[in-house]
Design an enzyme around this catalytic site. Sequence first.
Site, PDB file in Angstrom:
ATOM      1  CB  SER A 111      -8.315 -70.550  21.460  1.00 35.56           C
ATOM      2  OG  SER A 111      -9.549 -70.769  22.109  1.00 35.56           O
ATOM      3  CG  ASP A 337     -13.180 -77.852  20.725  1.00 41.89           C
ATOM      4  OD1 ASP A 337     -14.096 -77.014  20.886  1.00 41.89           O
ATOM      5  OD2 ASP A 337     -12.034 -77.548  20.329  1.00 41.89           O
ATOM      6  CG  HIS A 340     -11.609 -74.151  19.636  1.00 46.21           C
ATOM      7  ND1 HIS A 340     -11.622 -74.781  20.849  1.00 46.21           N
ATOM      8  CD2 HIS A 340     -11.021 -72.962  19.823  1.00 46.21           C
ATOM      9  CE1 HIS A 340     -11.059 -73.999  21.756  1.00 46.21           C
ATOM     10  NE2 HIS A 340     -10.689 -72.884  21.166  1.00 46.21           N
TER      11      HIS A 340
END
Length: 364
Positions: A111, A337, A340
């Site tokens: 990702s 998170d 990312h």
Amino acid sequence: MGVKLLLLLLLHLVSIIVINGELAAHKMNNVSRCDVFQGSWVLDRSYPLYNASLCPFVGKEFDCLKNKRPDQQYLHYRWQPHGHACSLSRFDGPNFLEKLRGKSIMFVGDSLSKNHWLSLLCMIHSSLPSTPYLVKISGANGITAYTFTDYEVKVIYHHSLYLVDIIKEKIGRVMKLDSITSGKHWLDIDYLVFNTWHWWTRRGPTQPFDFIQDGEKIYKDMDRLVAFGKALDTWGRWVDDNIDPHKSKVFFQGISPTHYNGTNWGEPKAQACMGQKVPVPGSTYPGTSPASLAVLKKELKTVKKPVTLLDITNLSLLRKDGHPSKYGLGKKMSGRDCSHWCLAGVPDTWNILLYNLMFSKDQL
Ligand SMILES: *[C@@H]1O[C@H](CO)[C@@H](O)[C@H](O)[C@H]1NC(C)=O
Ligand SMILES: *[C@@H]1O[C@H](CO)[C@@H](O)[C@H](O)[C@H]1NC(C)=O
Ligand SMILES: *[C@@H]1O[C@H](CO)[C@@H](O)[C@H](O)[C@H]1NC(C)=O
Ligand SMILES: *[C@@H]1O[C@H](CO)[C@@H](O)[C@H](O)[C@H]1NC(C)=O
């Protein structure tokens, strides 16, 4: 003390002359003459490069403003490499598509590659908001391809967690460290940008394999850094066996760092990256760089065909403020998170560097 200062000044002057000498000799190749990966983040009100809420490509998980991130300064940082020979060209969407006319670029990896790919799509879109595009999704292969039809340019993402294969066998799901069958999707692509690392440390219920096979031997588990190195070795041999350097340019995205432990940037009380609003000042991250980066660099040296490392680790390490934290996918990411990156944000800089390196003269 006066003498010391004078000496320092002299040394400084000498190094400037040397840099200028190089610059004069390589006017066309200023990017390759300097280390674009060393520098610092500076506030620049002309940033961000796009308004994410006007970008049809931005993933919900990366659209931090839409997810109600209240602070916005993180949007306004530009990467400034050190040194006189180091001016980066601004991203120019029409120029990018024109140079790529009839060609393809593919991001292959987890990702973080998706993060990188969506950033590039938003950057292209914001400079050409009405240029038409088509999308083709091959779910079975994990491939999504956007084609900017006026230019016949394909911008593709191939979701591949480990680059090497995971095969279902009688005993369970086996990761094959010496096999890359999905490489068939990479043939004929003009620009390939690879990445893998984050999933290598994963254990427990979300680990998508049950065994690791290395040659004839099958293991329940092994040192993950060692396994990562072996997979990269297999990948490097794939590059050597399959890439025609006159047709295709190969990049490795480098290791995208995380910010889960504040001790690394001198804030031991920090709750991972939560509430971080500014980058680490200066150009040196106080913590160590990830061990996987050393493994990657070592493996890249063994590849005979040209591969360019997009060495984004250090510059991204400084950006403790760049992650979604709780303004990503909320519950699914348990609200933290720090892996990312928000879009607009840090991956836009990865793309500016990629853009500058893609068309730099001595890359091919
Ligand atoms: C990244 O940081 C490490 C450790 O601080 C340093 O050794 C290395 O030279 C840096 N690399 C780049 C490309 O700046
Ligand atoms: C981004 O676009 C949205 C939707 O048009 C608009 O409301 C917002 O003000 C824009 N943001 C900036 C910083 O221009
Ligand atoms: C090279 O340097 C010149 C002068 O500083 C600058 O105008 C140009 O944009 C640079 N080229 C690249 C590819 O960075
Ligand atoms: C953070 O890193 C420090 C230094 O490496 C270590 O001592 C500490 O246990 C780590 N904290 C967490 C919560 O992992």
